[in-house]
Design a protein around this motif. Structure first.
Motif, PDB file in Angstrom:
ATOM      1  N   LEU A 130     116.879 -38.442  22.700  1.00  0.00           N
ATOM      2  CA  LEU A 130     116.088 -37.220  22.793  1.00  0.00           C
ATOM      3  C   LEU A 130     114.781 -37.449  22.043  1.00  0.00           C
ATOM      4  CD1 LEU A 130     116.222 -34.212  23.741  1.00  0.00           C
ATOM      5  CD2 LEU A 130     117.156 -33.678  21.479  1.00  0.00           C
ATOM      6  N   PHE A 131     113.646 -37.173  22.702  1.00  0.00           N
ATOM      7  CA  PHE A 131     112.326 -37.358  22.114  1.00  0.00           C
ATOM      8  C   PHE A 131     111.759 -35.982  21.741  1.00  0.00           C
ATOM      9  CE2 PHE A 131     113.199 -41.021  24.595  1.00  0.00           C
ATOM     10  CZ  PHE A 131     112.464 -42.086  24.095  1.00  0.00           C
ATOM     11  N   VAL A 132     111.350 -35.816  20.481  1.00  0.00           N
ATOM     12  CA  VAL A 132     110.784 -34.542  20.034  1.00  0.00           C
ATOM     13  C   VAL A 132     109.528 -34.804  19.221  1.00  0.00           C
ATOM     14  CG1 VAL A 132     113.052 -33.426  19.985  1.00  0.00           C
ATOM     15  CG2 VAL A 132     112.135 -34.434  17.879  1.00  0.00           C
ATOM     16  N   THR A 133     108.654 -33.801  19.167  1.00  0.00           N
ATOM     17  CA  THR A 133     107.463 -33.904  18.328  1.00  0.00           C
ATOM     18  C   THR A 133     107.862 -33.862  16.858  1.00  0.00           C
ATOM     19  OG1 THR A 133     107.158 -31.504  18.367  1.00  0.00           O
ATOM     20  CG2 THR A 133     106.012 -32.789  20.062  1.00  0.00           C
ATOM     21  N   GLN A 134     106.974 -34.372  15.980  1.00  0.00           N
ATOM     22  CA  GLN A 134     107.268 -34.330  14.553  1.00  0.00           C
ATOM     23  C   GLN A 134     107.433 -32.882  14.105  1.00  0.00           C
ATOM     24  OE1 GLN A 134     104.244 -35.849  11.899  1.00  0.00           O
ATOM     25  NE2 GLN A 134     105.749 -36.357  10.326  1.00  0.00           N
ATOM     26  N   PRO A 135     108.527 -32.549  13.430  1.00  0.00           N
ATOM     27  CA  PRO A 135     108.775 -31.157  13.016  1.00  0.00           C
ATOM     28  C   PRO A 135     107.720 -30.664  12.026  1.00  0.00           C
ATOM     29  CG  PRO A 135     110.776 -32.485  12.906  1.00  0.00           C
ATOM     30  CD  PRO A 135     109.650 -33.436  13.087  1.00  0.00           C
ATOM     31  N   VAL A 136     107.303 -29.409  12.203  1.00  0.00           N
ATOM     32  CA  VAL A 136     106.280 -28.814  11.347  1.00  0.00           C
ATOM     33  C   VAL A 136     106.724 -27.420  10.922  1.00  0.00           C
ATOM     34  CG1 VAL A 136     104.371 -30.120  12.363  1.00  0.00           C
ATOM     35  CG2 VAL A 136     105.020 -27.915  13.342  1.00  0.00           C
ATOM     36  N   MET A 137     106.106 -26.925   9.866  1.00  0.00           N
ATOM     37  CA  MET A 137     106.318 -25.574   9.381  1.00  0.00           C
ATOM     38  C   MET A 137     105.011 -25.066   8.810  1.00  0.00           C
ATOM     39  SD  MET A 137     108.846 -24.141   6.357  1.00  0.00           S
ATOM     40  CE  MET A 137     110.324 -24.769   7.136  1.00  0.00           C
ATOM     41  N   SER A 138     104.663 -23.823   9.136  1.00  0.00           N
ATOM     42  CA  SER A 138     103.418 -23.239   8.659  1.00  0.00           C
ATOM     43  C   SER A 138     103.353 -23.265   7.127  1.00  0.00           C
ATOM     44  CB  SER A 138     103.286 -21.796   9.160  1.00  0.00           C
ATOM     45  OG  SER A 138     102.103 -21.199   8.683  1.00  0.00           O
ATOM     46  N   GLY A 139     102.225 -23.770   6.600  1.00  0.00           N
ATOM     47  CA  GLY A 139     102.027 -23.820   5.159  1.00  0.00           C
ATOM     48  C   GLY A 139     102.688 -24.993   4.477  1.00  0.00           C
TER      49      GLY A 139
END
Length: 302
Positions: A130-139
């Motif tokens: 499974l290919f996913v974008t790098q996980p991010v979180m606001s702030g």
């Protein structure tokens, strides 16, 4: 290892209808379904007049099932066991689907946001990546994962809300930051959620309380386990009156039929462009099983 988008379902089993294919004041000989196969009107339903038929084709794309398809489905055919182990195919992830990801290294209970960008073809073991974008979180800085780390995932798809675990196979920097994960394991469908009204498009029959037959046609425009918005050709009921409403929906491959009473809480202004108006309805009473089925339906389409 190639990236392949999840294939969309084929509609070859359906035949699109023209208005002249739907008779008036005559019970239908076959069910009418939407373009995705969802049931609109069951066999035996009567479309009362031309205005009702125009409404049907203005708000839906009516189809019928091919005879060969109907014959191929045997009555009482067993459905997939709820206890069977679910896989990546059961989740129904599409390219661009939103997923939440929680790592095990220095993230605590924080859930980061990511999106699916691909699914690999099978490896020698038969498993897919499974290919996913790098996980991010606001702030917060983007989540840095390490090879071999196990991550917990929550995914939203057209089939529901799922929780599962993956192992980080590798992290990539070119042509952009993304993560390659193992095939999901321990897949579970989540059930417990709180629901606001969800936009939808279901065909309904209705009548003002006291009428013996469901002679009017409408569209369920949004719905919750406690009420719905019913778009109609011309509103005749007043606030506080009761309507009898009947509609179908499908959840977990089960057709659910609701035939109940609802109280008119709001009557919208007529929409001259679409030749319609909307009732805001509160269900007077639903069977517990129907309310649970509505919650499941909303989870699948959230």
């Amino acid at each position: 290892m190639s990236i392949e988008p999840v294939a969309a379902p084929l509609l070859s089993a359906l035949v699109r209808l023209a208005p002249e294919d739907v008779p008036l004041q005559t019970p239908l000989e076959w069910p009418v379904v939407a373009e995705d196969g969802a049931l609109l009107f069951d066999a035996g339903t009567t479309v009362p007049n031309e205005a009702a038929r125009d409404f049907l084709f203005r708000h839906f794309e009516p189809h019928r099932r091919r005879e060969t398809e109907a014959e191929a489905v045997a009555p009482g055919e067993p459905s997939r066991s709820d206890n069977a182990q679910m896989t990546l195919d059961d989740i129904g992830l599409a390219i661009g689907a939103r997923v939440g990801l929680r790592g095990t290294v220095g993230t605590g209970s924080s859930m980061y946001a990511s999106r699916v960008i691909g699914v690999s073809s099978g490896r020698r073991s038969g498993e897919r990546a499974l290919f996913v974008t790098q996980p991010v979180m606001s702030g917060m800085p983007p989540l840095e994962l390490v090879r071999g780390e196990q991550v917990e995932m929550v995914a939203l798809s057209g089939r529901g809300v799922f929780r599962f675990v993956c192992t980080v196979d590798t992290t990539c920097r070119e042509p952009f930051n993304y993560v390659v994960l193992s095939e999901p394991g321990g897949v579970k469908r989540l059930r417990a959620r709180k629901f606001a009204r969800m936009p939808t498009r279901l065909a309904a029959r209705y009548s003002v309380d006291g009428a013996t037959e469901l002679t009017q046609v409408g569209r369920v425009s949004d719905i919750s386990p406690y009420g719905m918005s019913l778009t109609v050709v011309e509103p005749t009921a007043q606030i506080g009156q009761r309507l009898r409403v009947s509609f179908h929906f499908n959840t977990d491959d089960i057709d659910v039929h609701v035939d109940t009473h609802a109280i008119v809480r709001h009557v919208g202004e007529p929409d001259a462009t679409h030749h319609s108006a909307a009732y805001g309805l509160e269900f007077e009473m639903l069977e517990p099983s129907q309310r649970i089925a509505l919650k499941s339906f909303m989870a699948e389409h959230s």
